[in-house]
Design an enzyme around this catalytic site. Structure first.
Site, PDB file in Angstrom:
ATOM      1  CG  LEU D 230     146.430 -19.187   7.261  1.00 10.63           C
ATOM      2  CD1 LEU D 230     146.353 -20.298   8.314  1.00 10.63           C
ATOM      3  CD2 LEU D 230     146.131 -17.798   7.812  1.00 10.63           C
ATOM      4  CG  ASP D 231     143.131 -20.889   6.098  1.00 19.50           C
ATOM      5  OD1 ASP D 231     143.282 -22.081   6.802  1.00 19.50           O
ATOM      6  OD2 ASP D 231     142.580 -19.920   6.513  1.00 19.50           O
ATOM      7  CB  ALA D 232     147.211 -22.111   0.542  1.00 21.89           C
TER       8      ALA D 232
END
Lengths: 286, 286, 286, 286
Positions: D230-232
């Site tokens: 996530l969001d990486a």
């Protein structure tokens, strides 16, 4: 977003001296007014004092008419100019466009998504290109052609279409026509233009071309009040974006548009919220 | 910081056509040259091709003289202008200052902290204010007064002091004197000025005052090559910082200085690293 | 630059209610106080009211002691915290450094060029690298080594060196040592740190390396008050600069330094001018 | 704006060594290819070489299939990964939205005004809010509700709707649903998300609230490729905008939106123009 509570917005300006803040704040305190935002500024060159205050409408025991009557006395005593407006009265705007749509699309999107609270009463265009997107947003579009040999009649048509709506803002969203000075006069303090350069650089036509020839490393945009002096009115907001040697004129145009859009949107918001106080050819933006 | 490995830097420009990149890169590949940085650009308006390449010195079987001799043939074949420089030869600079020290302090600090690798051979000032800080950094300071009635002799003195050092860069670090066109000529392509406005706005004297009068919302700085045309030379770098109605001229001056310093430092670095290719009145910055 | 006139600076905070501005401004008006700058803010989450006012010292018929006595009564009545300071009393600072000099060079240059008005009483370094530049500016340099096995004694030495000067600001100008919580306590509200990342990203050691690994497109810097919680104190100022794929860690370090310097200088200026009001873990910067 | 001439875009990556540029440029020169844009980069950490070249289609004596066949040999010889695309084939995109429309309005406006050349084949929303604006632009809107207890079926529906169009880009324009890792896999390298914070700060839900609590002085936005983490995912573009103590969460949301819009639009443009080369968890943006 949730609507903020209804507020009365007071703006006031007068020659600076001691006791102004005390007089105004005492007046509000005596009436039980709850100040939710307050800003002050004194221009050192002219010795002019400016203030803007937001008061919760419900905190006062009277309505806006009484507030105006009573504040007029305070203002008269201090010898200054003032306005009192009501955030409960929705602001009205008329937009003037030509063929380039980026500023119009941007403003319509902001209104539709609830970010910018303004009643766009009409869009007037000298071309038909932007009629359908305007109408898709449920806003009337008026086509007023500008023939080279009869611009006077066209401007008269525009003038009267605008006048119907008594708008708080007339927005030249890349309108590209130079207003006659009579219209500048009639719309003084209400007409906002977006110029596609960082003024005072590159006044007039084709500023991105001018910028390209000069080899600048940033291009910008300026939102200003329209005056009879071309691109020389009081500046409300400016911003810039970086360009480089690899950017031709079309790239500058494209990158610059992103700046034009936000600069115009910010300027319009501040104007509608009565945050912009004009003094001579300069602005105080609270 | 650790020193990067020694490199030869090639810059080249010629009318664009097919095969230029192939010719240059084949020449380097044939010699076993390891390219660590390469940039290309074609100006669409003039059809001029530009490139800059950094090659590891140790990857070549010969030295810089042989590289120059051989590359000259390639360049002649392609019909272009070229330079080949050696990062192993430390760059020399002479700084010209007046009384305002912020750019000088900044450059001295960058050199002292190992961030900017340049041999500042001398600082020349028309006032004595900045002598002691210069000397504290172990750099000779030359005081050359500029009497109103005999600037010619003063400039001749400056010219000869500068000439002694054969500097790669002559930096007008807020020097405040307008160079005679003969000096502009002699120092062409080597003299960098920092002007305290976002050119072409506010050319000439007191740009922050001009900016204040116009009521702009950003102030800027411009690093450009000095030409006989005041503040009109090729722009190397520009940047801006936000100001507001609360900023008087002294605030603009203070905020602007932070921009002047970085804009000059960036422009000087790029110039010293042969990253700036001048073409007409514009620059390509690789 | 010319010195501005002497001023008394009042900061005040209390739970918001009607009449606060009126009470304070009436108090000042009654004494004939000429307000040259005034700012107000109410934090909506906590309902806390903040103000900062600058009054011309000469406009009052009494001195700072009387002002304090009298304002204390107003503040007690309103139930809030306050400070009254005198711009005529020069601010004192002590700087803590290690080996990296860019922030120190920058601050020394700002003071020497008259841009930042502060009396740097001493610079303390755990290495000797920055001794000579400090002394060239006429400022005492104290070398306090930090042996790995006896940092406690070193910190005690630093504590007592700092205490001598009763400084308004203790500036960790890339000091690189983590303060013990007892020192954080003793210096609470006076110790400013510059962290070389856009907090809360990249807390702790080697933030540029962390940024490089994550592949961010901007690097930043944060000036914050030191608290016992590492890099988690109230943020005073932040800024960023663009980086790209061609920037290795050394380039990020170099570009980031330009941001560290201005962010620290701004934060320190605001702190010294009593513009920063801390509330919980956040700041109001007037 | 006028359409640029048709071009073939080559991207290529391989372990760095001497002669790569020579090999590729010789291949193009031999075929008479006119290079209009060329960029090179070597990642120092991994020793990986990257290039992107734009060649005028009309300058080659053969079509894209022959170019692919022949370039495949060059690439095989050099041992690298490559793509060859044709700007004459219009890029296709599918947009995923929820209720917040600012990114959708912005992208639709850019396409309608001819600034962003992409064929938006469909907009898929888990709410109906944005159906009418989508349809006003002549684009099909698919409503796929996401009931809390059966997201799997909803994602399967989305997957199959997307698959129909074989889009070059799947844009999560504030979609707000976390993709299952199977979809991340299927859309790898094609799915772009806009996250409303300057990552890696404030991952996950309500980043503006997190930013407000921490008291940061800038808020930002990040456009990144979607991965199972996530969001990486690899960051394509980021930017920030200044906020202050007077900005509550709604103000941060509003200001941040202007950044989200431009960051997403830039990231999408670069992706569609094959300017973004992913390497590990980082991007090279040419």
């Amino acid at each position: 977003m949730t609507q903020p509570e209804r507020r009365y917005v007071i703006t006031f300006g007068c020659p600076d001296r001691t006791g102004i803040v005390a007089r105004i704040s005492q007046f509000l305190a005596d009436a039980g007014g709850w100040i939710v935002e307050a800003a002050y500024h004194t221009d050192q060159d002219t010795g002019w004092f400016f203030t803007r205050q937001e008061v919760l409408a419900d905190s006062l025991p009277f309505g806006i008419d009484a507030l105006r009557t009573q504040f007029a006395e305070v203002a008269a005593e201090l010898g200054g100019d003032w306005t009192v407006t009501d955030t409960g009265e929705r602001r009205r705007a008329v937009l003037l466009v030509s063929r380039e749509g980026h500023c119009l699309y941007d403003l319509l999107g902001r209104v539709a998504s609830g970010e910018l609270d303004v009643d766009i009463r009409a869009v007037i265009g000298n071309h038909l290109d932007l009629a359908s997107i305007t109408q898709a947003h449920g806003i009337p579009f008026h086509h007023v052609p500008f023939p080279k040999d009869d611009k006077e009649a066209a401007f008269e048509k525009v003038r009267s279409l605008v006048a119907e709506h008594e708008p708080h803002a007339i927005v030249l969203a890349r309108f590209m026509q130079i207003l006659p000075s009579s219209l500048c006069q009639e719309w003084a303090g209400r007409a906002l233009n977006i110029h596609h350069s960082f003024l005072p650089s590159f006044i007039g036509a084709k500023p991105y071309h001018q910028a390209h020839v000069r080899g600048v490393k940033l291009v910008g945009a300026t939102c200003h009040y329209v005056t009879a002096d071309l691109d020389a009115g009081p500046i409300v907001e400016q911003d810039v974006i970086r360009v480089g040697h690899a950017d031709g004129v079309p790239d500058m145009v494209r990158k610059g548009r992103d700046i034009e859009k936000v600069v115009l949107a910010r300027g319009l918001r501040w104007h509608l919220e009565n945050r912009v106080l004009v003094h001579g050819n300069k602005t105080v933006v609270f």
